[in-house]
Each structure stands twice: as C-alpha cells, then as structure tokens.
Design a protein around this motif. Structure first.
Motif, short mmCIF file in Angstrom:
data_model
loop_
_atom_site.label_atom_id
_atom_site.label_comp_id
_atom_site.label_asym_id
_atom_site.label_seq_id
_atom_site.Cartn_x
_atom_site.Cartn_y
_atom_site.Cartn_z
N THR A 72 6.78 -6.45 -4.13
CA THR A 72 6.72 -7.08 -2.82
C THR A 72 6.06 -8.46 -2.86
O THR A 72 6.29 -9.29 -1.96
CB THR A 72 5.95 -6.19 -1.83
OG1 THR A 72 4.65 -5.92 -2.36
CG2 THR A 72 6.70 -4.88 -1.62
N MET B 215 8.90 -12.02 -4.90
CA MET B 215 9.09 -13.16 -4.01
C MET B 215 8.94 -14.48 -4.76
O MET B 215 9.29 -15.54 -4.24
CB MET B 215 8.05 -13.12 -2.87
CG MET B 215 8.33 -12.09 -1.80
SD MET B 215 7.11 -12.26 -0.46
CE MET B 215 7.66 -10.96 0.65
N HIS C 124 12.34 0.75 -2.61
CA HIS C 124 11.68 -0.19 -1.69
C HIS C 124 11.37 0.49 -0.37
O HIS C 124 12.00 1.48 0.02
CB HIS C 124 12.57 -1.41 -1.45
CG HIS C 124 13.81 -1.08 -0.65
ND1 HIS C 124 13.89 -1.24 0.72
CD2 HIS C 124 15.03 -0.59 -1.03
CE1 HIS C 124 15.10 -0.87 1.14
NE2 HIS C 124 15.80 -0.48 0.10
N LYS D 163 10.17 -1.75 5.27
CA LYS D 163 9.60 -3.01 5.77
C LYS D 163 10.03 -4.20 4.92
O LYS D 163 9.93 -5.34 5.34
CB LYS D 163 8.07 -2.90 5.79
CG LYS D 163 7.53 -1.90 6.82
CD LYS D 163 6.02 -1.81 6.79
CE LYS D 163 5.56 -1.08 5.54
NZ LYS D 163 4.09 -0.82 5.55
N PHE D 164 10.50 -3.91 3.70
CA PHE D 164 10.92 -4.99 2.80
C PHE D 164 12.42 -4.90 2.52
O PHE D 164 12.90 -5.29 1.46
CB PHE D 164 10.13 -4.92 1.49
CG PHE D 164 8.64 -5.10 1.68
CD1 PHE D 164 8.09 -6.37 1.75
CD2 PHE D 164 7.81 -3.99 1.81
CE1 PHE D 164 6.73 -6.54 1.94
CE2 PHE D 164 6.45 -4.16 2.00
CZ PHE D 164 5.89 -5.44 2.07
N LEU E 86 14.00 -8.40 1.76
CA LEU E 86 13.72 -8.88 0.41
C LEU E 86 14.53 -8.10 -0.62
O LEU E 86 15.03 -8.67 -1.61
CB LEU E 86 12.22 -8.73 0.11
CG LEU E 86 11.76 -9.09 -1.32
CD1 LEU E 86 12.07 -10.54 -1.64
CD2 LEU E 86 10.26 -8.81 -1.50
#
Length: 525
Positions: free
Chosen positions: A11, A15, A42, A45-46, A49
């Motif tokens: 997370t 990035m 994952h 919430k991500f 991404l």
C-alpha cells in the motif's frame, strides 16, 4: 511448469513513494524468472491502486495473468486475524503442484503478514518458496531478488545448529558426563525440552543420592542461559524447616511480629524473586507451610509474618523428594492440591544400580573433580581400576546411598593415593569398608523391614534368616522385576550354573516364608 506468485499489495511501496521503487512490479524485471500468474491480495480500500498496479504489470509483462484477490483486514497488525484469513485462503486455493510452482512474495505486507506467510510455508499449508525483493544498490541497475526455499539443504544447516545446541544443553544437564543408559538419556532430553520451554513447576523424585540437587542446579543454569529467568537459585532444605522459625524463614517476618529490633527477615521466597526456588525434600514440609506455599506459587503473593499487606515474588519452582508424594497425599501427610500443582512435570531419577553402564563415565568424572579439589593428578593402576569397576558394576553391589556413596568412595581413594596412584590393595580395603558400612547401617532396620511384610510372623524368623530375608525383601522392593531382583541376589552363584533361572530360584526362596513377588514388591510401590 508455470510460476505462480502470491503476495500482498504494497500500500505504500507499490505507490512508488519511497525511492520510486515498487516491489510488486519489480518481480517482472528479472530475465531469469518468468511469472505466469500473479495473485495480488488487497483490501477493498485500496481497490483503485490494485487495478492501477494490474495495468502497469500487464504492460511490463503481457504474458502474465494478474488476478486481484480481495482480502479485507480490520487490523493488518492483528496476528490472529491475519493468520486466520491467510490460512482460509490457503485451504480454499486448490494448489496444483504437478503443473505449477508457487512462490510467496514476502516483501510486501505488514511484519505480521510476513511472519504468517513464513509459518504457512514452513508448515507446507502453502506449498511455496519465498521471494524477497529489494531496491537496487547505489551502483546497481537491477532490483534485488532472492528465492528462499525452506526445503533446501542449506537450511538444514540451521536445523543442525539447533540440534547441536540442544545436545549442548543436554550435556549441560548431565554435567558433561557421557552417559550411556538409554532411559536416563531420554529423561534428560525431556527435561531439557521442558526446562527451556515451560515455566511450570518441575518435580524431581528418587532415592537419596540420585543427584536431584545437582540436576536442579543444572536446570537453573539452563533456564538462565535460555533467558527464562534473571534471578538467583535459592536452595531450601525443607527438612530443616521445623519449629516456629519455619514460616519466617520461608515467607519473611516484620519487626512488628516480635516487637524487637533486628528481627526483620526478608524470607527465602522474596530472595527467589525472578529466579528459581528449589524445595529440596519437599515431602518434609509442614502442613501450614504447604498451605501458604501453594497460594504463593499460584498467585505470586503472600503475607510475611506480622504484615497486613501482601508482598509479591515470582519464581520458578523445582521440588525434590525421596518419598512417593502420592502415597503421602493419600495418607494425609501431604496436601493433594499442592501435589497437583507441583506435579505438572515430574521425573523419577533412576538409582545408580539401575545405571551400571554409566558407572565408568561417572568414575572418570569423579576423578577429575577430585583432582581439581586436591590440586594434584590422580589415577588408577590398571589392575586397581579393573577391580574397582568390577565391584561397582556387579549386580550384587547395591549402592544404597547411590552417587553419594560412589562419590565419597572415589574421593577417599584419591585423597589416600600415594604419589597420585590408586593401587589394587587400596581398592580392596575400600570395598571392604563400603560393605562393612552398608551391613552396619542396615542391620538395625532388618527386623522392621521383615515385620512390615510378614507381620507378627516375623518373630518366628531366626536371626540368621532375618538378615538374609531382609536383604531379599529390600532388593525386591527396589528392582523393576523379579528377574532383575534374581540377577542381583544370585550374581555370583549364577556364573557357575548352566541354567540361570534366577526368577525361579527367588520364587522358591520366598515360598519358604509364605511370600510371593507381588506381596513383597507391592507395598513399596
């Protein structure tokens, strides 16, 4: 065979915020390792991404199938939650080891997740190798990439090191003596495992002189080496705790109890705080002391005499006893609840006569110990050593005081040795002295022993037969079987016989007095 990689979405790192290095995409920058499928775990919430990373990987490696696996974690640092969800994921995955090779990307995820991955792969719940990645060094262009196979032989060296360390701890418990008795060695190995992994009480049982005190000291040193304790070893001889001072000795005493200056006492339990309390001859402890001790063991708190406030002390317990505590508890002489607390781990130390194959190694040990104390080198003449070992290992040599008798015997020989040499004549004198001392010390108890088995009929036994019968009964009560008792009693004459049915000879002898094996041995057991 296809390569499949399973790993968490990074997370933060994925990035590219740190060093602009992304651990998951870096998996596809190594020519020697092709990824056919990536299972990317994952949290919802991500989700954005995760899809962004999927597109990036598909551009880097068009032949790779990227599957997004949603795994929501309320607290990614909660070991129970993370392990439970990864375990469920592994059980429902459907691994096909005939067609696919599995790898777990260990770099991403919390430290808790990394530990859980390791445990699952080490236990083969996830049949995979571990991949560890890292950013390139200052002068490197390719990110770091390392495959860790827990089944590889190089990791066997780690296990061998642990095994070696375990052997060293066992040798420490044996005092460096190369013992050969399989039962004793198995007992020591078990004590090593328990002392290094458990804080519960250890109860050492056995006849006087079997080495309970020395073993307790070695257990303490092992616990100290394994960092399970930090305090000292406090040795309490419970047989000396009699009268009004017993409570104060154990639990301490305030000045207000007697109202006199200088009567304050800290108590042995306070001294043992953070260490080990060795209760030697715990079977001699008084009833009141047993009650308070039980509370102190269970809670770590107790009241010193004259105090209105409890004090605390946390310690490990090792207890030693010569008598069978179960029998004492059944007779009301020992608290059942205290026995239950002390009996978590109990070990019965065998007598010296049950470990005759260890006598030669112990002889070497005692010689070395005597040399250190005397400050001079001592040794046996060849014929003297042979004669002493023949006597010491003979089944007819009972060693009633066990290692205490044996150690004292070697010390006497070493002290009296002219010019540091123990002669055959010295050995013969020592053997005669031992046998005379044993006969003298047991003669007064012969009638009591026979009466305990025969009852009032003991008065009808001739004095000549009394000595012989007492010896037979004593041997039977300490032998594991009638055959073993027969071998001890007929050790000399059996060598001259063509048939050596020692058990049958012993049965016939007992029948002369109306006895059998069960009647003679059951009372002691």
């Amino acid at each position: 065979m296809k390569n499949v990689v399973i790993g968490f979405l990074g997370t933060q790192l994925d990035m590219g915020k740190k060093r602009r290095w992304k651990p998951t995409p870096s998996l596809f920058l190594h020519d020697h390792f092709d990824v056919d499928r990536l299972e990317l775990l994952h949290d919802h919430k991500f989700n954005r991404l995760a899809h962004q990373l999927k597109r990036e990987i598909e551009e880097l490696s068009p032949g790779t199938e990227v599957l997004l696996q949603r795994m929501d974690l309320t607290d990614p640092w909660d070991f129970q939650e993370v392990y439970g969800k990864l375990f469920d994921f592994a059980r429902g995955y459907g691994f096909d080891e005939d067609r696919e090779q599995y790898h777990v990307h260990l770099t991403t995820g919390t430290h808790v997740a990394q530990i859980c991955w390791f445990l699952l792969t080490e236990s083969r719940h996830v049949p995979a190798r571990l991949i560890q990645t890292g950013p390139p060094g200052p002068e490197e262009k390719t990110p770091k990439f390392d495959i860790i196979d827990l089944d590889l032989s190089r990791y066997n060296a780690l296990q061998q090191r642990f095994d070696q360390l375990s052997r060293e701890y066992s040798d420490q418990l044996k005092g460096g003596i190369e013992t050969r008795n399989p039962q004793y060695n198995a007992l020591i190995d078990r004590i090593e495992l328990i002392a290094g992994n458990s804080d519960e009480p250890i109860l050492l049982l056995g006849e006087t002189g079997t080495g309970k005190t020395e073993l307790a000291e070695r257990i303490y040193n092992l616990k100290l080496d394994r960092r399970r304790i930090k305090g000292r070893l406090v040795h309490v001889n419970c047989a000396t705790l009699n009268g009004p001072d017993a409570m104060a000795t154990l639990f301490g005493q305030r000045r207000s109890y007697l109202g006199q200056a200088g009567t304050e006492r800290g108590g042995l339990l306070r001294e043992a705080d953070g260490g080990v309390l060795f209760l030697d001859e715990v079977d001699e402890l008084g009833w009141n002391e047993q009650s308070i001790l039980l509370h102190a063991i269970e809670t770590g708190r107790f009241y010193p005499l004259g105090s209105d406030h409890e004090v605390s002390s946390r310690f490990h317990i090792i207890a030693g006893a010569n008598r069978d505590l179960r029998v004492l508890a059944a007779e009301g002489q020992f608290r059942q609840d205290l026995l239950a607390r002390l009996n978590m781990w109990h070990f019965h130390l065998p007598a010296l006569r049950e470990r005759r194959e260890d006598i030669e190694a112990n002889l070497t040990f005692e010689l070395t110990r005597s040399e250190r104390k005397l400050g001079t080198q001592v040794g046996f003449n060849a014929d003297a050593r042979e004669a002493y070992l023949r006597f010491a290992t003979n089944p007819a040599t009972f060693w009633p005081g066990n290692f205490r008798d044996f150690s004292g015997s070697v010390k006497r020989l070493c002290t009296l040795a002219p010019r540091g040499r123990i002669t055959r004549a010295m050995v013969e004198d020592e053997v005669q002295s031992l046998q005379t001392g044993w006969r003298t010390s047991t003669s007064d108890t012969d009638f009591t022993l026979v009466k305990d088995v025969l009852g009032s009929a003991a008065s009808d036994v001739d004095p000549f037969d009394m000595v012989q019968l007492a010896k037979v009964i004593h041997t039977c009560q300490h032998a594991p079987s009638i055959s073993a008792a027969g071998r001890m009693l007929f050790a000399v004459s059996r060598q001259k016989r063509k048939t050596q049915n020692d058990a049958d000879r012993l049965r016939k002898y007992l029948q002369k007095f109306g006895l059998d094996w069960d009647a003679v041995s059951a009372r002691h057991r």
